[in-house]
Motif scaffolding. Structure first.
Motif, PDB file in Angstrom:
ATOM      1  N   VAL A  72       0.843  -1.199   0.000  1.00 17.09           N
ATOM      2  CA  VAL A  72       0.000   0.000   0.000  1.00 17.09           C
ATOM      3  C   VAL A  72       0.875   1.245   0.000  1.00 17.09           C
ATOM      4  O   VAL A  72       2.034   1.214   0.380  1.00 17.09           O
ATOM      5  N   SER A  73       0.278   2.336  -0.442  1.00 12.70           N
ATOM      6  CA  SER A  73       0.976   3.606  -0.485  1.00 12.70           C
ATOM      7  C   SER A  73       0.325   4.578   0.497  1.00 12.70           C
ATOM      8  O   SER A  73      -0.896   4.589   0.657  1.00 12.70           O
ATOM      9  N   PHE A  74       1.147   5.379   1.113  1.00 14.82           N
ATOM     10  CA  PHE A  74       0.663   6.439   1.982  1.00 14.82           C
ATOM     11  C   PHE A  74       1.024   7.808   1.402  1.00 14.82           C
ATOM     12  O   PHE A  74       1.157   8.781   2.134  1.00 14.82           O
ATOM     13  N   ASP A  75       1.169   7.867   0.069  1.00 18.14           N
ATOM     14  CA  ASP A  75       1.530   9.126  -0.578  1.00 18.14           C
ATOM     15  C   ASP A  75       0.498  10.227  -0.350  1.00 18.14           C
ATOM     16  O   ASP A  75       0.826  11.407  -0.426  1.00 18.14           O
ATOM     17  N   ASP A  76      -0.733   9.833  -0.070  1.00 15.41           N
ATOM     18  CA  ASP A  76      -1.790  10.822   0.156  1.00 15.41           C
ATOM     19  C   ASP A  76      -1.982  11.126   1.636  1.00 15.41           C
ATOM     20  O   ASP A  76      -2.938  11.785   2.021  1.00 15.41           O
ATOM     21  N   ALA A  77      -1.069  10.647   2.474  1.00 14.38           N
ATOM     22  CA  ALA A  77      -1.206  10.813   3.925  1.00 14.38           C
ATOM     23  C   ALA A  77      -0.078  11.680   4.475  1.00 14.38           C
ATOM     24  O   ALA A  77       0.959  11.868   3.840  1.00 14.38           O
ATOM     25  N   GLU A  78      -0.310  12.196   5.666  1.00 10.11           N
ATOM     26  CA  GLU A  78       0.704  12.983   6.353  1.00 10.11           C
ATOM     27  C   GLU A  78       0.629  12.700   7.853  1.00 10.11           C
ATOM     28  O   GLU A  78      -0.379  12.208   8.356  1.00 10.11           O
ATOM     29  N   VAL A  79       1.720  13.012   8.517  1.00 13.88           N
ATOM     30  CA  VAL A  79       1.770  12.891   9.970  1.00 13.88           C
ATOM     31  C   VAL A  79       2.148  14.255  10.528  1.00 13.88           C
ATOM     32  O   VAL A  79       3.089  14.889  10.056  1.00 13.88           O
ATOM     33  N   ASN A  95       1.138  12.190  17.924  1.00 15.94           N
ATOM     34  CA  ASN A  95       1.403  12.033  16.487  1.00 15.94           C
ATOM     35  C   ASN A  95       0.081  11.711  15.816  1.00 15.94           C
ATOM     36  O   ASN A  95      -0.624  10.792  16.237  1.00 15.94           O
ATOM     37  N   ILE A  96      -0.251  12.455  14.768  1.00 19.82           N
ATOM     38  CA  ILE A  96      -1.550  12.312  14.112  1.00 19.82           C
ATOM     39  C   ILE A  96      -1.332  11.935  12.648  1.00 19.82           C
ATOM     40  O   ILE A  96      -0.753  12.705  11.882  1.00 19.82           O
ATOM     41  N   LEU A  97      -1.795  10.738  12.275  1.00 14.06           N
ATOM     42  CA  LEU A  97      -1.733  10.242  10.896  1.00 14.06           C
ATOM     43  C   LEU A  97      -3.101  10.452  10.263  1.00 14.06           C
ATOM     44  O   LEU A  97      -4.120  10.023  10.813  1.00 14.06           O
ATOM     45  N   MET A  98      -3.099  11.120   9.100  1.00 14.65           N
ATOM     46  CA  MET A  98      -4.366  11.411   8.427  1.00 14.65           C
ATOM     47  C   MET A  98      -4.106  11.631   6.940  1.00 14.65           C
ATOM     48  O   MET A  98      -2.956  11.775   6.520  1.00 14.65           O
ATOM     49  N   ARG A  99      -5.155  11.626   6.171  1.00 15.51           N
ATOM     50  CA  ARG A  99      -5.019  11.969   4.762  1.00 15.51           C
ATOM     51  C   ARG A  99      -4.700  13.448   4.648  1.00 15.51           C
ATOM     52  O   ARG A  99      -5.182  14.270   5.442  1.00 15.51           O
ATOM     53  N   LYS A 100      -3.873  13.792   3.667  1.00 15.67           N
ATOM     54  CA  LYS A 100      -3.520  15.193   3.456  1.00 15.67           C
ATOM     55  C   LYS A 100      -4.779  16.018   3.248  1.00 15.67           C
ATOM     56  O   LYS A 100      -5.707  15.591   2.565  1.00 15.67           O
ATOM     57  N   GLY A 106     -13.135  17.653  14.282  1.00 10.93           N
ATOM     58  CA  GLY A 106     -14.028  16.753  15.002  1.00 10.93           C
ATOM     59  C   GLY A 106     -14.988  15.984  14.131  1.00 10.93           C
ATOM     60  O   GLY A 106     -15.812  15.223  14.637  1.00 10.93           O
ATOM     61  N   SER A 107     -14.923  16.142  12.810  1.00 11.65           N
ATOM     62  CA  SER A 107     -15.882  15.462  11.940  1.00 11.65           C
ATOM     63  C   SER A 107     -15.411  14.079  11.485  1.00 11.65           C
ATOM     64  O   SER A 107     -16.179  13.370  10.837  1.00 11.65           O
ATOM     65  N   ASN A 108     -14.179  13.685  11.800  1.00  9.82           N
ATOM     66  CA  ASN A 108     -13.667  12.374  11.417  1.00  9.82           C
ATOM     67  C   ASN A 108     -13.526  11.484  12.649  1.00  9.82           C
ATOM     68  O   ASN A 108     -13.157  11.966  13.724  1.00  9.82           O
ATOM     69  N   PRO A 109     -13.791  10.188  12.484  1.00  9.74           N
ATOM     70  CA  PRO A 109     -13.548   9.291  13.620  1.00  9.74           C
ATOM     71  C   PRO A 109     -12.043   9.216  13.905  1.00  9.74           C
ATOM     72  O   PRO A 109     -11.228   9.286  12.990  1.00  9.74           O
ATOM     73  N   VAL A 110     -11.697   9.111  15.184  1.00  6.86           N
ATOM     74  CA  VAL A 110     -10.300   9.069  15.597  1.00  6.86           C
ATOM     75  C   VAL A 110     -10.052   7.800  16.405  1.00  6.86           C
ATOM     76  O   VAL A 110     -10.803   7.498  17.327  1.00  6.86           O
ATOM     77  N   GLY A 137     -11.930   7.223   6.206  1.00  5.17           N
ATOM     78  CA  GLY A 137     -12.086   8.583   6.707  1.00  5.17           C
ATOM     79  C   GLY A 137     -11.549   8.800   8.104  1.00  5.17           C
ATOM     80  O   GLY A 137     -11.735   9.861   8.690  1.00  5.17           O
ATOM     81  N   GLY A 138     -10.880   7.787   8.643  1.00  3.32           N
ATOM     82  CA  GLY A 138     -10.396   7.881  10.012  1.00  3.32           C
ATOM     83  C   GLY A 138      -9.066   8.603  10.160  1.00  3.32           C
ATOM     84  O   GLY A 138      -8.328   8.803   9.200  1.00  3.32           O
ATOM     85  N   ILE A 139      -8.811   8.981  11.382  1.00  2.00           N
ATOM     86  CA  ILE A 139      -7.551   9.587  11.801  1.00  2.00           C
ATOM     87  C   ILE A 139      -6.968   8.676  12.871  1.00  2.00           C
ATOM     88  O   ILE A 139      -7.685   8.223  13.773  1.00  2.00           O
ATOM     89  N   TYR A 140      -5.662   8.405  12.776  1.00  2.00           N
ATOM     90  CA  TYR A 140      -4.975   7.554  13.744  1.00  2.00           C
ATOM     91  C   TYR A 140      -4.036   8.436  14.553  1.00  2.00           C
ATOM     92  O   TYR A 140      -3.237   9.187  13.988  1.00  2.00           O
TER      93      TYR A 140
END
Length: 170
Positions: A72-79, A95-100, A106-110, A137-140
């Protein structure tokens, strides 16, 4: 938390840090020829790999064939790394991993995880499973709570024994 490898000359004068990915885990491997060393690195968005570093080459890391392939690629993600102020005023890193482009409104599940105990540090680590969560659509998020080893013994002691409640409050 994130780690870095710092260089010093033989007299102990600081020469700066080796280049590395933002918010990553880095480790020394083996000394190679001359001033070359093998350096391991991974982050939330890049799989573990070993790099050759040669101080004479302009301080660049060269990826070697010793790399874990990822499907998998995480090119569309950022930390991003945020500092959160606790109720007693301590500043706890998260540290917050999410899509760019994701808005932290508060609108995304975490999915929030963290640890603070026994002087153990939670370091950035690659996981292909996080791709599924981001696609939904989640945030880690990973919190480096007091009690861990991220900031030395003072941080560790701020979350153990009689101060263990700080870990839960964080």
């Amino acid at each position: 938390g994130p780690s870095e490898i710092r260089m010093f000359d033989l007299a102990g004068k600081p020469l700066g840090a080796l280049p590395s990915q933002p918010i990553s885990t880095n480790a020394l491997g083996e000394r190679l020829e001359g001033d070359e060393i093998l350096v391991g690195s991974q982050s939330y968005v890049s799989a573990p790999a070993w790099y050759r570093f040669d101080a004479a080459s302009g301080r660049k890391l060269e990826r070697t064939a010793l790399a874990a392939p990822s499907k998998v690629s995480f090119d569309d993600a950022e930390v991003v790394r945020e500092l959160v102020t606790t109720r007693d005023g301590a500043r706890v890193p998260v540290n917050i991993l999410m899509r760019k482009g994701t808005k932290l409104d508060g609108s995304n599940p975490v999915l929030l995880t963290g640890y603070g105990g026994y002087g153990i540090s939670l370091q950035p680590a690659f996981s292909e499973r996080n791709r599924v969560w981001l696609d939904a659509g989640g945030i880690y998020a990973v919190a480096n709570l007091r009690g861990g080893g991220e900031f030395g013994e003072a941080w560790h002691h701020a979350g153990n024994l009689a101060k263990k409640q700080n870990v839960f409050d964080d």
